[in-house]
Design a protein around this motif. Structure first.
Motif, PDB file in Angstrom:
ATOM      1  N   LYS A 189      -5.422   7.825   7.243  1.00 36.04           N
ATOM      2  CA  LYS A 189      -4.672   6.686   7.782  1.00 36.04           C
ATOM      3  C   LYS A 189      -5.281   5.364   7.313  1.00 36.04           C
ATOM      4  O   LYS A 189      -4.559   4.411   7.005  1.00 36.04           O
ATOM      5  CB  LYS A 189      -4.655   6.749   9.310  1.00 36.04           C
ATOM      6  CG  LYS A 189      -3.785   7.862   9.875  1.00 36.04           C
ATOM      7  CD  LYS A 189      -3.783   7.831  11.400  1.00 36.04           C
ATOM      8  CE  LYS A 189      -2.900   8.938  11.966  1.00 36.04           C
ATOM      9  NZ  LYS A 189      -2.895   8.927  13.462  1.00 36.04           N
ATOM     10  N   VAL A 190      -6.599   5.300   7.260  1.00 37.11           N
ATOM     11  CA  VAL A 190      -7.255   4.080   6.791  1.00 37.11           C
ATOM     12  C   VAL A 190      -6.919   3.825   5.327  1.00 37.11           C
ATOM     13  O   VAL A 190      -6.585   2.684   4.936  1.00 37.11           O
ATOM     14  CB  VAL A 190      -8.778   4.181   7.000  1.00 37.11           C
ATOM     15  CG1 VAL A 190      -9.499   3.049   6.285  1.00 37.11           C
ATOM     16  CG2 VAL A 190      -9.113   4.153   8.487  1.00 37.11           C
ATOM     17  N   ILE A 191      -6.967   4.847   4.500  1.00 38.47           N
ATOM     18  CA  ILE A 191      -6.670   4.673   3.077  1.00 38.47           C
ATOM     19  C   ILE A 191      -5.205   4.291   2.872  1.00 38.47           C
ATOM     20  O   ILE A 191      -4.887   3.384   2.085  1.00 38.47           O
ATOM     21  CB  ILE A 191      -7.015   5.958   2.304  1.00 38.47           C
ATOM     22  CG1 ILE A 191      -8.512   6.268   2.421  1.00 38.47           C
ATOM     23  CG2 ILE A 191      -6.611   5.841   0.845  1.00 38.47           C
ATOM     24  CD1 ILE A 191      -9.410   5.183   1.905  1.00 38.47           C
ATOM     25  N   ALA A 192      -4.303   4.962   3.591  1.00 36.34           N
ATOM     26  CA  ALA A 192      -2.885   4.628   3.468  1.00 36.34           C
ATOM     27  C   ALA A 192      -2.612   3.215   3.966  1.00 36.34           C
ATOM     28  O   ALA A 192      -1.838   2.463   3.349  1.00 36.34           O
ATOM     29  CB  ALA A 192      -2.050   5.644   4.248  1.00 36.34           C
ATOM     30  N   GLY A 193      -3.232   2.810   5.082  1.00 35.26           N
ATOM     31  CA  GLY A 193      -3.051   1.454   5.583  1.00 35.26           C
ATOM     32  C   GLY A 193      -3.601   0.403   4.641  1.00 35.26           C
ATOM     33  O   GLY A 193      -3.016  -0.679   4.490  1.00 35.26           O
ATOM     34  N   ASN A 195      -3.856   0.658   1.291  1.00 38.93           N
ATOM     35  CA  ASN A 195      -2.933   0.550   0.159  1.00 38.93           C
ATOM     36  C   ASN A 195      -1.647  -0.173   0.554  1.00 38.93           C
ATOM     37  O   ASN A 195      -1.116  -0.993  -0.219  1.00 38.93           O
ATOM     38  CB  ASN A 195      -2.608   1.942  -0.380  1.00 38.93           C
ATOM     39  CG  ASN A 195      -3.791   2.580  -1.086  1.00 38.93           C
ATOM     40  OD1 ASN A 195      -4.599   1.898  -1.717  1.00 38.93           O
ATOM     41  ND2 ASN A 195      -3.901   3.889  -0.978  1.00 38.93           N
ATOM     42  N   ASP A 196      -1.131   0.093   1.742  1.00 36.50           N
ATOM     43  CA  ASP A 196       0.108  -0.533   2.183  1.00 36.50           C
ATOM     44  C   ASP A 196      -0.079  -2.031   2.407  1.00 36.50           C
ATOM     45  O   ASP A 196       0.770  -2.847   2.008  1.00 36.50           O
ATOM     46  CB  ASP A 196       0.588   0.136   3.468  1.00 36.50           C
ATOM     47  CG  ASP A 196       1.988  -0.289   3.855  1.00 36.50           C
ATOM     48  OD1 ASP A 196       2.734  -0.778   2.974  1.00 36.50           O
ATOM     49  OD2 ASP A 196       2.352  -0.149   5.037  1.00 36.50           O
ATOM     50  N   LEU A 197      -1.202  -2.415   3.032  1.00 39.07           N
ATOM     51  CA  LEU A 197      -1.452  -3.839   3.253  1.00 39.07           C
ATOM     52  C   LEU A 197      -1.629  -4.575   1.935  1.00 39.07           C
ATOM     53  O   LEU A 197      -1.111  -5.701   1.764  1.00 39.07           O
ATOM     54  CB  LEU A 197      -2.687  -4.011   4.134  1.00 39.07           C
ATOM     55  CG  LEU A 197      -3.087  -5.448   4.479  1.00 39.07           C
ATOM     56  CD1 LEU A 197      -1.961  -6.185   5.178  1.00 39.07           C
ATOM     57  CD2 LEU A 197      -4.354  -5.454   5.334  1.00 39.07           C
ATOM     58  N   ALA A 198      -2.353  -3.977   0.996  1.00 34.67           N
ATOM     59  CA  ALA A 198      -2.522  -4.613  -0.312  1.00 34.67           C
ATOM     60  C   ALA A 198      -1.185  -4.752  -1.032  1.00 34.67           C
ATOM     61  O   ALA A 198      -0.918  -5.775  -1.683  1.00 34.67           O
ATOM     62  CB  ALA A 198      -3.505  -3.804  -1.151  1.00 34.67           C
ATOM     63  N   ARG A 199      -0.320  -3.754  -0.941  1.00 35.16           N
ATOM     64  CA  ARG A 199       0.985  -3.839  -1.593  1.00 35.16           C
ATOM     65  C   ARG A 199       1.827  -4.958  -1.005  1.00 35.16           C
ATOM     66  O   ARG A 199       2.475  -5.726  -1.741  1.00 35.16           O
ATOM     67  CB  ARG A 199       1.716  -2.498  -1.435  1.00 35.16           C
ATOM     68  CG  ARG A 199       3.104  -2.466  -2.049  1.00 35.16           C
ATOM     69  CD  ARG A 199       3.834  -1.220  -1.626  1.00 35.16           C
ATOM     70  NE  ARG A 199       4.008  -1.145  -0.176  1.00 35.16           N
ATOM     71  CZ  ARG A 199       4.966  -1.786   0.481  1.00 35.16           C
ATOM     72  NH1 ARG A 199       5.824  -2.561  -0.164  1.00 35.16           N
ATOM     73  NH2 ARG A 199       5.061  -1.664   1.797  1.00 35.16           N
ATOM     74  N   GLN A 200       1.808  -5.086   0.330  1.00 32.78           N
ATOM     75  CA  GLN A 200       2.607  -6.141   0.949  1.00 32.78           C
ATOM     76  C   GLN A 200       2.049  -7.525   0.651  1.00 32.78           C
ATOM     77  O   GLN A 200       2.808  -8.493   0.512  1.00 32.78           O
ATOM     78  CB  GLN A 200       2.675  -5.915   2.461  1.00 32.78           C
ATOM     79  CG  GLN A 200       3.443  -4.662   2.841  1.00 32.78           C
ATOM     80  CD  GLN A 200       3.888  -4.677   4.295  1.00 32.78           C
ATOM     81  OE1 GLN A 200       3.926  -5.726   4.910  1.00 32.78           O
ATOM     82  NE2 GLN A 200       4.236  -3.520   4.820  1.00 32.78           N
ATOM     83  N   HIS A 376      -9.987   1.119  -4.576  1.00 31.38           N
ATOM     84  CA  HIS A 376     -10.366   0.016  -5.458  1.00 31.38           C
ATOM     85  C   HIS A 376      -9.564   0.057  -6.757  1.00 31.38           C
ATOM     86  O   HIS A 376      -9.026  -0.979  -7.213  1.00 31.38           O
ATOM     87  CB  HIS A 376     -11.864   0.100  -5.741  1.00 31.38           C
ATOM     88  CG  HIS A 376     -12.431  -1.077  -6.453  1.00 31.38           C
ATOM     89  ND1 HIS A 376     -12.476  -1.167  -7.827  1.00 31.38           N
ATOM     90  CD2 HIS A 376     -12.973  -2.243  -5.985  1.00 31.38           C
ATOM     91  CE1 HIS A 376     -13.025  -2.315  -8.181  1.00 31.38           C
ATOM     92  NE2 HIS A 376     -13.332  -2.992  -7.085  1.00 31.38           N
ATOM     93  N   ASN A 377      -9.461   1.230  -7.355  1.00 31.40           N
ATOM     94  CA  ASN A 377      -8.707   1.341  -8.613  1.00 31.40           C
ATOM     95  C   ASN A 377      -7.220   1.116  -8.397  1.00 31.40           C
ATOM     96  O   ASN A 377      -6.548   0.503  -9.246  1.00 31.40           O
ATOM     97  CB  ASN A 377      -8.952   2.723  -9.229  1.00 31.40           C
ATOM     98  CG  ASN A 377     -10.403   2.929  -9.642  1.00 31.40           C
ATOM     99  OD1 ASN A 377     -11.124   1.962  -9.919  1.00 31.40           O
ATOM    100  ND2 ASN A 377     -10.845   4.167  -9.669  1.00 31.40           N
ATOM    101  N   ASN A 378      -6.690   1.607  -7.291  1.00 30.29           N
ATOM    102  CA  ASN A 378      -5.257   1.421  -7.029  1.00 30.29           C
ATOM    103  C   ASN A 378      -4.899  -0.052  -6.854  1.00 30.29           C
ATOM    104  O   ASN A 378      -3.873  -0.520  -7.375  1.00 30.29           O
ATOM    105  CB  ASN A 378      -4.848   2.209  -5.781  1.00 30.29           C
ATOM    106  CG  ASN A 378      -4.849   3.703  -6.010  1.00 30.29           C
ATOM    107  OD1 ASN A 378      -4.791   4.165  -7.149  1.00 30.29           O
ATOM    108  ND2 ASN A 378      -4.926   4.463  -4.939  1.00 30.29           N
TER     109      ASN A 378
END
Length: 412
Positions: A189-193, A195-200, A376-378
């Motif tokens: 959940k932390v990793i998905a959150g 990535n989602d916050l960075a995308r937004q 980090h890479n994503n």
């Protein structure tokens, strides 16, 4: 003239009294004060039996020799706990389900930290079984006086208690795996959150107005999983882990804080407040921070609250009593075979219990380093491709507008 006689007084006490006062018989009283002898002082020596003497150098040497193997096994186990885990890819899954996996696992037994950590208890119980077998053999061959009995007993108690021991081990391992699964889900959940916050942030924050703050916000988002990893894993250098993610002044503030993951969340929250955004967009971004707080709560709960210690102690005591009495129970049927039988039983049952103890703390078992590097890479890849995709779509819009006239008809 009357003669004064002194009677000795016997003291019934545990105190030893010593004095330099000697009672004398006075023949006559002298009227002058100078002839009166000064009173003598009694000195008392108290001997206390509660203070034990410090251990001698011989005892300390014996203790250090006996602790050599357990200390070595603990060092091997702790080194294994600090090894970095890796995420599986297609090649590793093929190797994982290979038909040669049993041979590969057997040949690597001597390098397994689980097996090496079992060396002290297995050696202890096997040696105890050898001592019991030697004693019974000496009694059977009449090498000892006749009043020494043969140590043997019925197998009925073992037949009755074997299911209880099996249930204890199964429930212990299952409870540990439940904790491992809970920790894995929290980190997912932390990793998905993240990535989602960075995308937004990449898609919803304008570069022309908020470019410096946007870049700093993305750094804080990348730093949060690393800070959480250092918070729940023992022996990591926070400065070394974060020095390539945060700037120097931000890193100094994070290092001086007592709770570093929450400090980075504060950086993220205040950065969102300073961005020039619509209120609805800002509220949407701030709602994504809740998964960070939830991840911290779950990880701290798993780290601070183990499986009830009474259950762990009961399992350990049951295993110890089981293997201490195993040579006595099996002597009638096995005789000297009780030694290898105890070895196999101790290695098997203690191995199951050891796996449960290891996965009870889930974070050293997870590939947290690989997950943080993946985040980090994503994010870096998203930053690089965001500009390319934006330029590509802008070019398509321009080409589309050139191909059509203002009235909607295609130009000749």
């Amino acid at each position: 003239m009357s003669q004064t006689t002194t009677n000795p007084i016997k003291l019934n006490t545990n105190l030893s009294l010593s004095s330099n006062f000697t009672p004398k018989t006075f023949l006559k009283l002298q009227p002058t004060l100078s002839s009166i002898s000064k009173p003598k002082t009694l000195s008392f020596k108290i001997h206390s039996s509660s203070q034990s003497p410090p251990p001698s150098s011989h005892d300390q040497t014996l203790i250090s020799i006996l602790r050599t193997i357990p200390d070595w096994a603990d060092r091997v186990q702790e080194r294994g706990m600090r090894q970095k885990r890796t995420l599986y890819d297609h090649d590793k899954w093929i190797q994982h389900r290979s038909s040669l996996r049993h041979l590969r696992h057997f040949l690597s037994s001597l390098s397994s930290r689980v097996i090496l950590s079992l060396v002290p208890p297995v050696i202890a119980f096997t040696s105890f079984a050898a001592i019991i077998a030697s004693y019974n053999s000496a009694v059977s061959f009449h090498w000892l006086p006749g009043f020494f009995p043969v140590l043997k007993a019925s197998t009925l108690p073992y037949q009755l208690t074997a299911p209880a021991l099996a249930l204890l081990l199964v429930f212990r391992t299952e409870a540990s795996y439940s904790r491992f699964e809970e920790g894995r889900k929290a980190w997912m959940k932390v990793i998905a959150g993240t990535n989602d916050l960075a995308r937004q942030v990449l898609s919803g924050v304008d570069n022309s107005v908020n470019a410096p703050l946007k870049r700093a916000l993305l750094q804080y988002i990348m730093a949060f999983p690393v800070a959480l990893k250092c918070h729940v894993t023992y022996g990591l250098d926070v400065r070394q882990e974060l020095q390539n993610v945060l700037e120097v002044d931000d890193l100094a503030i994070v290092l001086n804080s007592k709770h570093r993951p929450r400090c980075i969340i504060e950086f993220i929250s205040q950065s969102l407040q300073l961005l020039k955004l619509e209120e609805s967009r800002r509220n949407t971004l701030e709602s994504k921070i809740s998964c960070f707080h939830e991840g911290i709560g779950v990880c701290e709960q798993l780290l601070g609250i183990p499986i009830p210690l009474s259950y762990t102690r009961l399992t350990s005591r049951f295993l110890v009593l089981w293997h201490l009495t195993l040579p006595i129970i099996l002597w009638d049927d096995c005789h000297w075979i009780v030694v290898p039988a105890t070895f196999i039983s101790a290695a098997s049952l203690f191995c199951i219990e050891e796996v449960g103890v290891l996965i009870e703390e889930p974070f050293p078992m997870l590939a947290l380093d690989e997950l943080c590097k993946l985040v980090h890479n994503n994010i870096h890849e998203a930053i690089a491709t965001d500009k390319i995709i934006h330029a590509q779509l802008t070019a398509k819009m321009r080409n589309h507008s050139k191909e059509h006239s203002p009235n909607g008809r295609p130009s000749s």
